[in-house]
Each structure stands twice: as structure tokens, then as C-alpha cells.
Enzyme design. Sequence first.
Site, PDB file in Angstrom:
ATOM      1  N   HIS A  58      50.053  40.344  39.946  1.00 51.66           N
ATOM      2  CA  HIS A  58      48.857  39.981  39.601  1.00 51.66           C
ATOM      3  C   HIS A  58      48.657  39.979  38.135  1.00 51.66           C
ATOM      4  O   HIS A  58      48.626  39.107  37.451  1.00 51.66           O
ATOM      5  CB  HIS A  58      47.757  40.648  40.014  1.00 51.66           C
ATOM      6  CG  HIS A  58      46.286  40.426  39.775  1.00 51.66           C
ATOM      7  ND1 HIS A  58      45.641  39.809  40.493  1.00 51.66           N
ATOM      8  CD2 HIS A  58      45.727  40.527  38.559  1.00 51.66           C
ATOM      9  CE1 HIS A  58      44.260  39.464  39.876  1.00 51.66           C
ATOM     10  NE2 HIS A  58      44.229  39.924  38.680  1.00 51.66           N
ATOM     11  N   GLU A  59      48.961  41.071  37.395  1.00 54.85           N
ATOM     12  CA  GLU A  59      48.846  41.320  35.990  1.00 54.85           C
ATOM     13  C   GLU A  59      49.978  40.511  35.326  1.00 54.85           C
ATOM     14  O   GLU A  59      49.823  39.718  34.348  1.00 54.85           O
ATOM     15  CB  GLU A  59      49.070  42.856  35.584  1.00 54.85           C
ATOM     16  CG  GLU A  59      47.981  43.636  36.049  1.00 54.85           C
ATOM     17  CD  GLU A  59      46.390  43.032  35.673  1.00 54.85           C
ATOM     18  OE1 GLU A  59      46.331  42.680  34.751  1.00 54.85           O
ATOM     19  OE2 GLU A  59      45.620  43.551  36.662  1.00 54.85           O
ATOM     20  N   HIS A 113      48.605  36.999  34.895  1.00 57.07           N
ATOM     21  CA  HIS A 113      47.708  36.990  33.481  1.00 57.07           C
ATOM     22  C   HIS A 113      48.697  36.975  32.339  1.00 57.07           C
ATOM     23  O   HIS A 113      48.427  36.055  31.389  1.00 57.07           O
ATOM     24  CB  HIS A 113      46.852  38.284  33.552  1.00 57.07           C
ATOM     25  CG  HIS A 113      45.657  38.216  34.286  1.00 57.07           C
ATOM     26  ND1 HIS A 113      44.754  37.286  34.261  1.00 57.07           N
ATOM     27  CD2 HIS A 113      45.277  39.196  35.408  1.00 57.07           C
ATOM     28  CE1 HIS A 113      43.881  37.513  35.137  1.00 57.07           C
ATOM     29  NE2 HIS A 113      44.143  38.630  35.936  1.00 57.07           N
ATOM     30  N   GLU A 167      42.142  34.101  35.978  1.00 57.21           N
ATOM     31  CA  GLU A 167      42.161  34.689  37.367  1.00 57.21           C
ATOM     32  C   GLU A 167      42.947  33.718  38.489  1.00 57.21           C
ATOM     33  O   GLU A 167      43.841  34.145  39.427  1.00 57.21           O
ATOM     34  CB  GLU A 167      40.840  35.009  37.741  1.00 57.21           C
ATOM     35  CG  GLU A 167      40.782  36.037  38.907  1.00 57.21           C
ATOM     36  CD  GLU A 167      41.327  37.438  38.356  1.00 57.21           C
ATOM     37  OE1 GLU A 167      41.440  37.575  37.297  1.00 57.21           O
ATOM     38  OE2 GLU A 167      41.377  38.294  39.282  1.00 57.21           O
TER      39      GLU A 167
HETATM   40 ZN    ZN Z   1      42.651  39.649  37.260  1.00 53.84          ZN
END
Ligand code: ZN
Length: 501
Positions: free
Chosen positions: A264-265, A268, A294
Site C-alpha cells: 500500500h505505502e 503511494h 489512494e
Molecule cells: Zn493510503
Amino acid sequence: MEDKLQELKTHFSEIGDLNSAASLLSWDQMTNMPPGGAPARARQMALLKRLAHEKLIDPALGKLLDELQPYEASLPFDSDDASLIRIARRDYEQAIKVPPQLLAEIENHAAAAFQVWNEARPANNFAAVQPYLEKTLELSRQLADCFPGYEHIADPLIDHADYGMKASSVSAIFAELRDQLVPIVQAITAQPPADDSCLRQHFPEAQQWEFGLDVVRRFGYDFQRGRQDKAPHPFTTEFSIGDVRITTRVEEHFLAEALFATMHEAGHAMYEQGSDPGYEGTPLAGGTSSGVHESQSRLWENVVGRSRGFWTFYYPKLQEVFPDQLGSVSLDSFYRAINKVERSLIRTAADEVTYNLHVMLRFDFELAMLEGNLAVKDLPEAWRERFKADLGIVPPDDRDGVMQDIHWYFGIVGGMFQGYTLGNILCTQFYDAALQAHPEIPGEIEQGEFGTLLGWLQENIYQHGRKFTTSELVDRVTGGPISIEPYIRYLRNKYGALYEL
Ligand code: ZN
């Protein structure tokens, strides 16, 4: 004009440097700093942020932007120079509308509210945070009122995170999504839950850490311009396009925690690393909105990282790392476990299907509180009722109910949550567009190859940084407005294969 443009760039690069220095102090606070450093650190960060803000509201900057207006008007809308001036003006105009005293009051109050929440949440003591949340709501209204002419009082606050979106446009998207989503959730949760016990064994930290790093390295997260550290709550932070860092948290008794947080990170972070290098130090660098940001984390975490194709390649490798734990667990069982859907209490731990119901509840409550239709004192009861209606369960306490998220207790009420669900919607819309251009992508993912997908994202989304608003970007990439249709199709296909829908 060249001189003036250079002056603008220098001005913003100094603002950026002050903010980056503050971010570095904040990163250190979350990863390495001993507790004794806290008081001085808060003061140091506040000073840097104040200096950055003073530079941003400098009247000389306003004058410079006025002088550059004819030059901007002479250029194509999407040229780098016109976009730089446009986005710089937007940042400046947003900043000058807020009186510095109000901003200081919001920051001081946030720090005080956070401290109270930090102790009140474990003690399940909503009464302790109630007066602080009431004050936060009042300050949020004052902040919105700095931007007169809005259609809904939440609009200026939503604008701040997802520029160009309004309460009405988000509500319309969410209403449509909700209609489609609730029957899917009902159909899934009426069936026996997936067994995820294979994820709940002992998985030593060092191996989990290495495996996660290997995955995101293959995704294309550049470790020459990034690194991963441990933090209690995973986050991504950037000090320049050349230094974008991620953090994760490892649970030795739950395999899904660190691995998916790392993916997830990294999503980003790859978005931030992908800004056009020429945007370094300008307001064009970075991600355009909370929703698009997101969408990039969720694309890598969910659409790629929780897909069957991805694990066709990676599951044998994971079994090699954890032979005792996973050697006799089939790919099918593992795939079902990482995609378990259930009615649960905590937003951050929710699966990708029910997650949106958690977000919509918060979004609707933010609007109702700002409108004056929901009093803070009635919030815990409203939370329980809505939870029961939407998810069929009632939180046993406020700790895992209305007090679970930091957002309202460390900031403002309004604009805090819509980005998460917009991200879910947008990630499938973008992924569909990528597949149309490159139908070979799923086959490559099964081979552990992510270069075509990353290249497409780089070309169509990452490189533009903040140049386009969310809707401008969606229109350029997909040829139309934001649509829930690809997301619903994605859920039906994926969960239709896992459950009977
Ligand atoms: Zn996030």
C-alpha cells in the site's frame, strides 16, 4: 517573464524546503526519536511550518502571480509553465483566505485534542473527548467560512483534500455505489466466512520484512530514492522526488499486516517518485488529491497484490520462506484467506468490499455534523445505529466505535474520509484503462513482471504530479467522468469467483 518565473520557482522551492525539513523531523519522530525529544520536536516543527506558511502568504508572492498572469494566459493550459503558475496561485489563494490566528488555533487545538483522545480511547471515555470534538467542529465551521460562496459547508474542506469535488458530487457517487454494494455485502456475508487461520500463525519478523521488500522492489519502488522503516502506523513521506520513504508495522502472528501495508505505502511512494523530475521543488511535484493518491496505493495493494495472478507467481516463493507454516496450505486456501470478507468493526482492518461502508458512514456524519443536524453528544448512538443498519453488527464500545480513527481528534471535521473510497473507485477505473492499452498486463503479473503496468501509470498519472485536478486527470486517462461501474464489475468478477453472488 523568464526572470519572474524563476523568482516564482525559487520562492516555492524555499517553501518546499521548509516543509520538507518539518516532514523529516516528523518522520524521525514516528520512527526513531526517543520519547524525551517530544516537547522540543513539537516546537521545532511548528517553527518550520510557520516560516513556510509566512512565505506562502507573502504579499510579494501575490504580486508576482499577478505579473505572471498574462504569460500564463498566453500558454496552453497543460504546459508546464502555465500549470506551475495555476497551481501556485491556487495554493496561495487558499492560504491567504485563512487568518493566521485561526490556523494557529486549529493547530494548537488539534495537539490538545490528540493528547486527550490518546488517553480517552483506551479508557473508552467518549465524555472526555466530547468537548474537544465540539470545539474541533466549531473551528472546522470557521475554517469553511473563510471560503464564502460554497454550496455546502463541507465543500471548502473537501476541496482541500480533493480539489474540485463537492459534498453533492461525492454524495451522488457514494449513493450510487451504496445501492450496488449493499446487496454484494449481504450476499457474501450470508455465506460461511473464509478461513484465514493460515495467516494467523507465527511468521518471524525478519523474513516478513525481506519478503515485503522483495515484492515492492519488483513493483518498481526505487530504493535509491526510498527506504522502509518501522512505525506504529504505516505512512509514506517525501522530502523531494529523490527521497520518498515508506514505513510499515510487522505483526508476527498475522501475515497480512506488514505485507499489504508495505504494498500500500509503496503505491503511494511510487506515485510521488514518479513526478516529472523537472517539477522538483515546485508546487507541481507530488500527488494531485487524496482520492488519486489512494487509488495508487490500492491499485498495488488490492488490484495487484490481492489478485490470483500475483500469487500464482509469488505463492511458491512465500511457501519457500515459510515452509512450516504454509507448505501444506494450497494457493486456493491462501487466496481465499487474503480476500476474506466480513462484517467488522475497524475501518483500517476492513476488507476491500465492506471498507466503503465504513467510509460512507464517516462522510455522511461529517456532513451532518457540519450542517448542525448531528450533535457531537449524539454521535456514539448515531454510530451504533448506522453500524447496525449498514454492517449488521453493533460496536460493543466507543473505543472501537466512534473513537477508533485519529482524524477527527487530530485535525478538522470535513473532507477527511471521502478520498479512501474515491481511491477504491478510481483504482479500478485506471486499471481498466491500463488493460485497454495493454491487455498483456495480467499475463505479465502472473510472471512477476510489473514493468508495463508501472510504465503506463508513470506515463498517464505519475509524471503529471499535481498538474491536473482529479476530474481533469480521470477525463484524460479514461475519456469520461468518475464512474463506479469498473469497480462494481471488479468486485463482481473477483468475489463472484470466491463466493456465490
Ligand atoms: Zn493510503
